[in-house]
Design a protein around this motif. Structure first.
Motif, mmCIF file in Angstrom:
data_model
loop_
_atom_site.group_PDB
_atom_site.id
_atom_site.type_symbol
_atom_site.label_atom_id
_atom_site.label_comp_id
_atom_site.label_asym_id
_atom_site.label_seq_id
_atom_site.Cartn_x
_atom_site.Cartn_y
_atom_site.Cartn_z
ATOM 1 N N HIS A 118 7.764 5.257 11.288
ATOM 2 C CA HIS A 118 8.967 6.042 11.568
ATOM 3 C C HIS A 118 10.193 5.243 11.149
ATOM 4 C CE1 HIS A 118 9.874 3.611 15.122
ATOM 5 N NE2 HIS A 118 8.672 3.857 15.603
ATOM 6 N N CYS A 119 11.253 5.954 10.799
ATOM 7 C CA CYS A 119 12.466 5.303 10.307
ATOM 8 C C CYS A 119 13.685 6.044 10.853
ATOM 9 C CB CYS A 119 12.480 5.300 8.782
ATOM 10 S SG CYS A 119 13.900 4.444 8.051
ATOM 11 N N LEU A 120 14.512 5.326 11.583
ATOM 12 C CA LEU A 120 15.746 5.908 12.105
ATOM 13 C C LEU A 120 16.741 6.070 10.963
ATOM 14 C CD1 LEU A 120 17.589 6.743 14.513
ATOM 15 C CD2 LEU A 120 18.270 4.332 14.653
ATOM 16 N N VAL A 121 17.156 7.301 10.718
ATOM 17 C CA VAL A 121 18.133 7.589 9.677
ATOM 18 C C VAL A 121 19.211 8.481 10.280
ATOM 19 C CG1 VAL A 121 18.555 8.621 7.416
ATOM 20 C CG2 VAL A 121 16.385 7.446 7.864
ATOM 21 N N LYS A 122 20.431 7.980 10.307
ATOM 22 C CA LYS A 122 21.544 8.784 10.803
ATOM 23 C C LYS A 122 21.999 9.749 9.718
ATOM 24 C CE LYS A 122 23.082 5.345 14.147
ATOM 25 N NZ LYS A 122 22.588 6.190 15.261
ATOM 26 N N ARG B 284 5.367 7.598 -0.684
ATOM 27 C CA ARG B 284 4.811 8.906 -1.030
ATOM 28 C C ARG B 284 5.681 10.056 -0.542
ATOM 29 N NH1 ARG B 284 -0.595 8.441 -2.454
ATOM 30 N NH2 ARG B 284 -0.800 6.510 -3.649
ATOM 31 N N GLY B 285 6.541 9.783 0.433
ATOM 32 C CA GLY B 285 7.411 10.831 0.948
ATOM 33 C C GLY B 285 7.656 10.662 2.422
ATOM 34 N N CYS B 286 8.239 11.679 3.027
ATOM 35 C CA CYS B 286 8.552 11.593 4.449
ATOM 36 C C CYS B 286 8.511 12.964 5.094
ATOM 37 C CB CYS B 286 9.927 10.955 4.669
ATOM 38 S SG CYS B 286 11.319 11.929 4.046
ATOM 39 N N ASN B 287 8.237 12.944 6.382
ATOM 40 C CA ASN B 287 8.478 14.112 7.219
ATOM 41 C C ASN B 287 9.897 14.018 7.757
ATOM 42 O OD1 ASN B 287 5.127 13.847 7.997
ATOM 43 N ND2 ASN B 287 5.987 15.781 7.274
ATOM 44 N N VAL B 288 10.481 15.155 8.036
ATOM 45 C CA VAL B 288 11.893 15.235 8.410
ATOM 46 C C VAL B 288 12.005 15.962 9.741
ATOM 47 C CG1 VAL B 288 14.182 16.002 7.694
ATOM 48 C CG2 VAL B 288 12.472 15.389 5.962
ATOM 49 N N THR B 289 12.663 15.336 10.689
ATOM 50 C CA THR B 289 12.885 15.983 11.979
ATOM 51 C C THR B 289 14.378 16.031 12.265
ATOM 52 O OG1 THR B 289 12.166 16.034 14.292
ATOM 53 C CG2 THR B 289 12.588 13.850 13.323
ATOM 54 N N GLN C 53 10.472 8.396 19.496
ATOM 55 C CA GLN C 53 9.527 9.171 20.294
ATOM 56 C C GLN C 53 8.518 9.943 19.447
ATOM 57 O OE1 GLN C 53 12.498 10.212 19.454
ATOM 58 N NE2 GLN C 53 12.186 12.308 18.733
ATOM 59 N N SER C 54 8.664 9.916 18.128
ATOM 60 C CA SER C 54 7.824 10.743 17.256
ATOM 61 C C SER C 54 6.348 10.359 17.366
ATOM 62 C CB SER C 54 8.268 10.604 15.800
ATOM 63 O OG SER C 54 7.381 11.311 14.945
ATOM 64 N N LYS C 55 5.513 11.381 17.417
ATOM 65 C CA LYS C 55 4.067 11.183 17.458
ATOM 66 C C LYS C 55 3.443 11.235 16.061
ATOM 67 C CE LYS C 55 3.592 13.001 22.151
ATOM 68 N NZ LYS C 55 5.002 12.843 22.470
ATOM 69 N N SER C 56 4.247 11.497 15.037
ATOM 70 C CA SER C 56 3.708 11.616 13.682
ATOM 71 C C SER C 56 3.002 10.352 13.202
ATOM 72 C CB SER C 56 4.819 12.007 12.709
ATOM 73 O OG SER C 56 5.270 13.323 12.963
ATOM 74 N N PRO C 57 3.547 9.138 13.449
ATOM 75 C CA PRO C 57 2.816 7.943 12.994
ATOM 76 C C PRO C 57 1.416 7.850 13.581
ATOM 77 C CG PRO C 57 5.091 7.382 13.465
ATOM 78 C CD PRO C 57 4.885 8.778 13.969
ATOM 79 N N ALA C 58 1.263 8.179 14.866
ATOM 80 C CA ALA C 58 -0.063 8.122 15.482
ATOM 81 C C ALA C 58 -1.020 9.096 14.803
ATOM 82 C CB ALA C 58 0.039 8.421 16.976
ATOM 83 N N VAL D 134 0.850 -1.197 0.000
ATOM 84 C CA VAL D 134 0.000 0.000 0.000
ATOM 85 C C VAL D 134 0.881 1.240 0.000
ATOM 86 C CG1 VAL D 134 -1.850 -1.200 1.206
ATOM 87 C CG2 VAL D 134 -0.131 0.061 2.528
ATOM 88 N N PRO D 135 0.342 2.373 -0.424
ATOM 89 C CA PRO D 135 1.103 3.615 -0.334
ATOM 90 C C PRO D 135 1.506 3.889 1.106
ATOM 91 C CG PRO D 135 -0.888 3.909 -1.650
ATOM 92 C CD PRO D 135 -0.995 2.565 -0.996
ATOM 93 N N TYR D 136 2.702 4.420 1.286
ATOM 94 C CA TYR D 136 3.144 4.697 2.642
ATOM 95 C C TYR D 136 4.023 5.938 2.674
ATOM 96 C CZ TYR D 136 7.885 2.852 1.729
ATOM 97 O OH TYR D 136 9.153 2.653 1.245
ATOM 98 N N ALA D 137 4.080 6.523 3.848
ATOM 99 C CA ALA D 137 4.978 7.637 4.140
ATOM 100 C C ALA D 137 5.566 7.380 5.514
ATOM 101 C CB ALA D 137 4.230 8.967 4.085
ATOM 102 N N GLU D 138 6.507 8.199 5.904
ATOM 103 C CA GLU D 138 7.165 7.969 7.198
ATOM 104 C C GLU D 138 7.805 9.258 7.685
ATOM 105 O OE1 GLU D 138 9.905 4.827 6.304
ATOM 106 O OE2 GLU D 138 10.634 5.858 4.529
ATOM 107 N N VAL D 139 8.277 9.218 8.913
ATOM 108 C CA VAL D 139 9.035 10.326 9.472
ATOM 109 C C VAL D 139 10.444 9.825 9.757
ATOM 110 C CG1 VAL D 139 8.214 9.825 11.832
ATOM 111 C CG2 VAL D 139 9.151 12.091 11.289
ATOM 112 N N ILE D 140 11.446 10.630 9.417
ATOM 113 C CA ILE D 140 12.834 10.238 9.619
ATOM 114 C C ILE D 140 13.526 11.211 10.555
ATOM 115 C CG2 ILE D 140 12.934 9.159 7.349
ATOM 116 C CD1 ILE D 140 14.662 11.570 6.427
ATOM 117 N N GLY D 141 14.504 10.709 11.264
ATOM 118 C CA GLY D 141 15.289 11.530 12.176
ATOM 119 C C GLY D 141 16.188 10.646 13.013
#
Length: 285
Positions: free
Chosen positions: A37-41, A59-64, A15-20, A3-10
């Motif tokens: 969420h995806c841990l990216v160094k 589809r893309g990602c949020n960036v923290t 601790q990110s609340k974005s997935p919820a 399925v289409p997906y997106a994520e938040v990286i940092g």
């Protein structure tokens, strides 16, 4: 079926609340998709984007933190606001595989105070603590809303450079971060029809970080105290502000506001904001 997906990286990211937030909206709208969420160094950022660029389901990602500035040079194009701010918190994969960077932090920051900002005031001043990627968006948003900005940074020269770049028109001021730590006896005048914001745009007060050093004698009467930290949601800074009699805005307000814009980019639908109370209850449960 994928399925289409997106994520938040940092880094860190657990601790990110974005997935919820995004998964709640997907469920409410019955959209088939997911958000994780995806841990990216920092040293992995370029490789991460190369892998995702080739994935038609992404589809893309949020960036923290700490990637909002570093990711800019790795993208194919920038939205004009993101280009002006020089920081990206939302990356969208276009249908041709190119990557576009957006900054939804600026409108997301103003959303919870928009009603007050839209009023007519004799004077507006914002005291902003921090000079990182989120602070850049906040300074740009406040400058556009005609605030006089006092920007506090560990390096006042960096703070001044940020003001010169993002808010060149206006009598703004750069000061040392610890300026607000000690009490002051400054006699604030009558603040009727004035709007004062006190904004923590730094990671201080976040879980695992020292508390924010701020003495509320620096806050004019009727100030609105705003903390963008989301973990914990009710920071020591906000607790002390309420105890001193000030109205407060927590970081979840900005997070939901900026997430709603990103959600539309990722999944092509408006976030169901009529369910904000239920979303807040879910996140805080």
């Amino acid at each position: 079926m994928t399925v289409p997906y997106a994520e938040v990286i940092g880094d860190p990211i657990a601790q990110s609340k974005s997935p919820a937030i995004h998964n709640f909206w997907l469920g409410e709208l019955g959209i088939e998709g997911r958000y994780a969420h995806c841990l990216v160094k920092l040293e992995e950022l370029a490789d991460y984007l190369d892998r995702r660029r080739a994935d038609v389901h992404w589809r893309g990602c949020n960036v923290t933190m700490p990637h909002k500035l570093a990711i800019v040079s790795l993208l194919d194009r920038l939205d004009p606001l993101a280009a002006r701010i020089g920081a990206v918190n939302t990356v969208v994969r276009e249908t041709d595989g190119t990557l576009t960077g957006y900054n939804t932090d600026a409108p997301g920051f103003l959303e919870p105070v928009r009603e007050e900002v839209d009023k007519i005031h004799l004077f507006r001043m914002a005291r902003v603590l921090g000079t990182g990627g989120a602070a850049r968006a906040i300074v740009a948003a406040l400058a556009d809303a005609k605030f006089v900005i006092v920007l506090a940074g560990r390096d006042p020269a960096k703070a001044q450079a940020m003001l010169d770049e993002l808010a060149p028109n206006g009598e703004h001021h750069a000061i040392a971060f610890d300026h607000f730590a000690d009490p002051t006896d400054f006699p604030f005048d009558d603040r009727e029809r004035c709007l004062d914001l006190i904004v923590n745009a730094s990671p201080l007060g976040m879980t695992g970080q020292p508390p924010l050093p701020f003495d509320f004698s620096h806050a004019p009467p009727r100030s609105v105290v705003y903390d963008i930290v989301t973990s914990p949601l009710d920071t020591d800074f906000l607790q002390r502000a309420r105890a001193a009699g000030f109205e407060t805005v927590d970081g979840l307000s900005m997070l939901i506001g900026q997430a709603a814009i990103a959600f539309t980019h990722f999944f092509g639908a408006e976030a169901p904001r009529e369910h904000d109370d239920a979303l807040r209850a879910l996140i805080q449960s």
